[in-house]
Design an enzyme around this catalytic site. Structure first.
Site, PDB file in Angstrom:
ATOM      1  N   TYR A 187     -90.517 112.278  -4.856  1.00 47.38           N
ATOM      2  CA  TYR A 187     -89.620 112.992  -5.778  1.00 47.38           C
ATOM      3  C   TYR A 187     -88.312 112.230  -5.943  1.00 47.38           C
ATOM      4  O   TYR A 187     -87.839 112.014  -7.069  1.00 47.38           O
ATOM      5  CB  TYR A 187     -89.385 114.375  -5.186  1.00 47.38           C
ATOM      6  CG  TYR A 187     -88.401 115.275  -5.898  1.00 47.38           C
ATOM      7  CD1 TYR A 187     -88.775 115.964  -7.057  1.00 47.38           C
ATOM      8  CD2 TYR A 187     -87.129 115.494  -5.390  1.00 47.38           C
ATOM      9  CE1 TYR A 187     -87.876 116.829  -7.686  1.00 47.38           C
ATOM     10  CE2 TYR A 187     -86.242 116.359  -6.004  1.00 47.38           C
ATOM     11  CZ  TYR A 187     -86.619 117.024  -7.152  1.00 47.38           C
ATOM     12  OH  TYR A 187     -85.743 117.882  -7.765  1.00 47.38           O
TER      13      TYR A 187
ATOM     14  N   SER B  57     -81.530 115.018  -9.551  1.00 45.23           N
ATOM     15  CA  SER B  57     -81.329 115.741  -8.292  1.00 45.23           C
ATOM     16  C   SER B  57     -80.354 114.930  -7.459  1.00 45.23           C
ATOM     17  O   SER B  57     -80.275 113.703  -7.618  1.00 45.23           O
ATOM     18  CB  SER B  57     -82.667 115.835  -7.548  1.00 45.23           C
ATOM     19  OG  SER B  57     -82.459 116.140  -6.181  1.00 45.23           O
TER      20      SER B  57
HETATM   21  N1  NAP Z   1     -83.913 124.142  -7.649  1.00 46.42           N
HETATM   22  C1  NAP Z   1     -83.252 123.145  -7.120  1.00 46.42           C
HETATM   23  O1  NAP Z   1     -82.616 123.274  -6.053  1.00 46.42           O
HETATM   24  C2  NAP Z   1     -83.217 121.808  -7.803  1.00 46.42           C
HETATM   25  C3  NAP Z   1     -82.395 120.831  -7.250  1.00 46.42           C
HETATM   26  C4  NAP Z   1     -82.327 119.592  -7.846  1.00 46.42           C
HETATM   27  C5  NAP Z   1     -83.063 119.336  -8.998  1.00 46.42           C
HETATM   28  N2  NAP Z   1     -83.851 120.298  -9.515  1.00 46.42           N
HETATM   29  C6  NAP Z   1     -84.605 119.964 -10.731  1.00 46.42           C
HETATM   30  O2  NAP Z   1     -84.379 120.929 -11.717  1.00 46.42           O
HETATM   31  C7  NAP Z   1     -85.522 121.040 -12.566  1.00 46.42           C
HETATM   32  C8  NAP Z   1     -85.956 122.488 -12.649  1.00 46.42           C
HETATM   33  O3  NAP Z   1     -86.297 122.930 -11.347  1.00 46.42           O
HETATM   34  P1  NAP Z   1     -86.361 124.480 -10.954  1.00 46.42           P
HETATM   35  O4  NAP Z   1     -85.778 124.589  -9.609  1.00 46.42           O
HETATM   36  O5  NAP Z   1     -85.846 125.320 -12.069  1.00 46.42           O
HETATM   37  O6  NAP Z   1     -87.943 124.635 -10.809  1.00 46.42           O
HETATM   38  P2  NAP Z   1     -88.921 125.863 -11.100  1.00 46.42           P
HETATM   39  O7  NAP Z   1     -88.224 127.157 -11.015  1.00 46.42           O
HETATM   40  O8  NAP Z   1     -90.115 125.601 -10.256  1.00 46.42           O
HETATM   41  O9  NAP Z   1     -89.323 125.613 -12.636  1.00 46.42           O
HETATM   42  C9  NAP Z   1     -89.994 124.455 -12.993  1.00 46.42           C
HETATM   43  C10 NAP Z   1     -90.265 124.459 -14.475  1.00 46.42           C
HETATM   44  O10 NAP Z   1     -90.925 123.227 -14.798  1.00 46.42           O
HETATM   45  C11 NAP Z   1     -92.199 123.511 -15.383  1.00 46.42           C
HETATM   46  N3  NAP Z   1     -93.164 122.553 -14.887  1.00 46.42           N
HETATM   47  C12 NAP Z   1     -93.432 122.196 -13.609  1.00 46.42           C
HETATM   48  N4  NAP Z   1     -94.437 121.311 -13.574  1.00 46.42           N
HETATM   49  C13 NAP Z   1     -94.822 121.111 -14.859  1.00 46.42           C
HETATM   50  C14 NAP Z   1     -95.835 120.333 -15.486  1.00 46.42           C
HETATM   51  N5  NAP Z   1     -96.697 119.595 -14.780  1.00 46.42           N
HETATM   52  N6  NAP Z   1     -95.946 120.381 -16.825  1.00 46.42           N
HETATM   53  C15 NAP Z   1     -95.115 121.148 -17.547  1.00 46.42           C
HETATM   54  N7  NAP Z   1     -94.163 121.913 -17.034  1.00 46.42           N
HETATM   55  C16 NAP Z   1     -94.024 121.899 -15.700  1.00 46.42           C
HETATM   56  C17 NAP Z   1     -92.549 124.929 -14.980  1.00 46.42           C
HETATM   57  O11 NAP Z   1     -93.344 125.497 -15.999  1.00 46.42           O
HETATM   58  P3  NAP Z   1     -94.597 126.517 -15.705  1.00 46.42           P
HETATM   59  O12 NAP Z   1     -94.170 127.395 -14.558  1.00 46.42           O
HETATM   60  O13 NAP Z   1     -94.760 127.258 -16.994  1.00 46.42           O
HETATM   61  O14 NAP Z   1     -95.727 125.659 -15.386  1.00 46.42           O
HETATM   62  C18 NAP Z   1     -91.157 125.590 -14.921  1.00 46.42           C
HETATM   63  O15 NAP Z   1     -90.768 126.025 -16.189  1.00 46.42           O
HETATM   64  C19 NAP Z   1     -86.576 120.114 -11.953  1.00 46.42           C
HETATM   65  O16 NAP Z   1     -86.578 118.882 -12.619  1.00 46.42           O
HETATM   66  C20 NAP Z   1     -86.105 119.936 -10.531  1.00 46.42           C
HETATM   67  O17 NAP Z   1     -86.541 118.722  -9.987  1.00 46.42           O
HETATM   68  C21 NAP Z   1     -83.957 121.522  -8.939  1.00 46.42           C
END
Ligand code: NAP
Length: 255
Positions: A153, A140
């Site tokens: 985080y 991130s």
């Molecule tokens: N969105 C942003 O703006 C952003 C910015 C910077 C970095 N990121 C990073 O990008 C990555 C994806 O984020 P996203 O925004 O796509 O999030 P998201 O839509 O909330 O999706 C998160 C994914 O991770 C899985 N997950 C969460 N906790 C888990 C656990 N304890 N065990 C196994 N699986 C788990 C969820 O699976 P289930 O729903 O099936 O449990 C889901 O598939 C993350 O690492 C996040 O930190 C996101």
């Protein structure tokens, strides 16, 4: 384009947290690029839906549980090899340092740092037998840019970025590349509430490109990093944020 000319043709990829958001977009982009994807998450219905859509496999596991990475890798090793690991699953929990409870901090570290580290280690025997193997860790912009209330985080992501660089040094001689992608604000379930609370219009004023990103914009970079086009890139962090992290005004007016 015939299948052989696709950038990830013949590759087998595990993408953690690919039942939703950025991970799902990476899986869809990898599949379109010719890879066979293993879809992972906790929610069976969502995992199986994406796996069916991309013609891939599925594996379940809660990465907050210490034994989960070993179970996941044992399951996929029994089915075949691995060329690409994407450590994407992650979550945020908000608390200032003053109010940070040790158990909450440990849970954030477990999912965002300890589990990805374990998966890198456990997947190595498979990756060593893979073709042009590569690991991509999703961090991130908060790995370097602090924001109040997000220290757990941010420190987990900073740890993952650091571990990526060490792994790149250690695994370079074996031809295994290890990189990170550091997204800015991307439209997913993870930050929906935050964007709504701030107001989308105001939020977008903070981003030089004037909009929140979409998961596909991260996924395209992941395809590049996993492909031969990135064959001399390791230990790098690709910031995908529309210029957000370079902007002085974040989360409010400048102080
Ligand atoms: N969105 C942003 O703006 C952003 C910015 C910077 C970095 N990121 C990073 O990008 C990555 C994806 O984020 P996203 O925004 O796509 O999030 P998201 O839509 O909330 O999706 C998160 C994914 O991770 C899985 N997950 C969460 N906790 C888990 C656990 N304890 N065990 C196994 N699986 C788990 C969820 O699976 P289930 O729903 O099936 O449990 C889901 O598939 C993350 O690492 C996040 O930190 C996101």
């Amino acid at each position: 384009m015939n299948h052989e000319s696709l950038p990830l043709a013949g590759k087998r990829a595990l993408i953690t947290g690919s039942s939703n958001g950025i991970g799902e977009a990476i899986a869809r982009a990898f599949a379109a690029a010719g890879a066979m994807c293993i879809i992972h998450g906790r929610d069976r219905e969502k995992v199986e839906r994406v796996a069916m859509d991309v013609g891939g496999e599925s594996v379940l596991g809660d990465l907050a549980e210490r034994g989960s990475p070993a179970r996941i890798v044992a399951e996929l090793a029994a089915r075949g090899g691995l060329d690409i690991l994407v450590n994407n699953a992650g979550f945020e929990e908000h608390s200032t340092v003053a109010d940070l409870a040790a158990d909450d901090y440990a849970r954030v570290l477990e999912v965002n740092l300890v589990a990805p580290a374990a998966l890198m280690s456990l997947c190595l025997p498979l990756l060593r037998r893979g073709t042009d193997p590569s690991i991509i860790n999703i961090t991130s912009i908060h790995e370097t840019v602090p924001v109040s209330g997000n220290g757990a985080y941010a420190s987990a992501k900073a740890g993952l970025a650091s571990l990526t660089r060490t792994a790149a040094v250690e695994l370079g001689p074996e031809g295994i590349r290890v990189n990170t992608i550091a997204p800015g604000a991307i439209k997913t379930e993870m930050n929906r509430e935050l964007i709504e609370a701030v107001g989308a219009e105001k939020f977008e004023q903070w981003i030089p490109m004037g909009r929140v990103g979409v998961p596909e914009e991260v996924a395209d970079v992941a395809v590049f990093l996993a492909s031969r086009a990135a064959r001399y890139i390791t230990g790098s962090s690709m910031v995908v944020d529309g210029g957000y992290s370079n902007h002085l005004v974040r989360y409010g007016e400048p102080r």
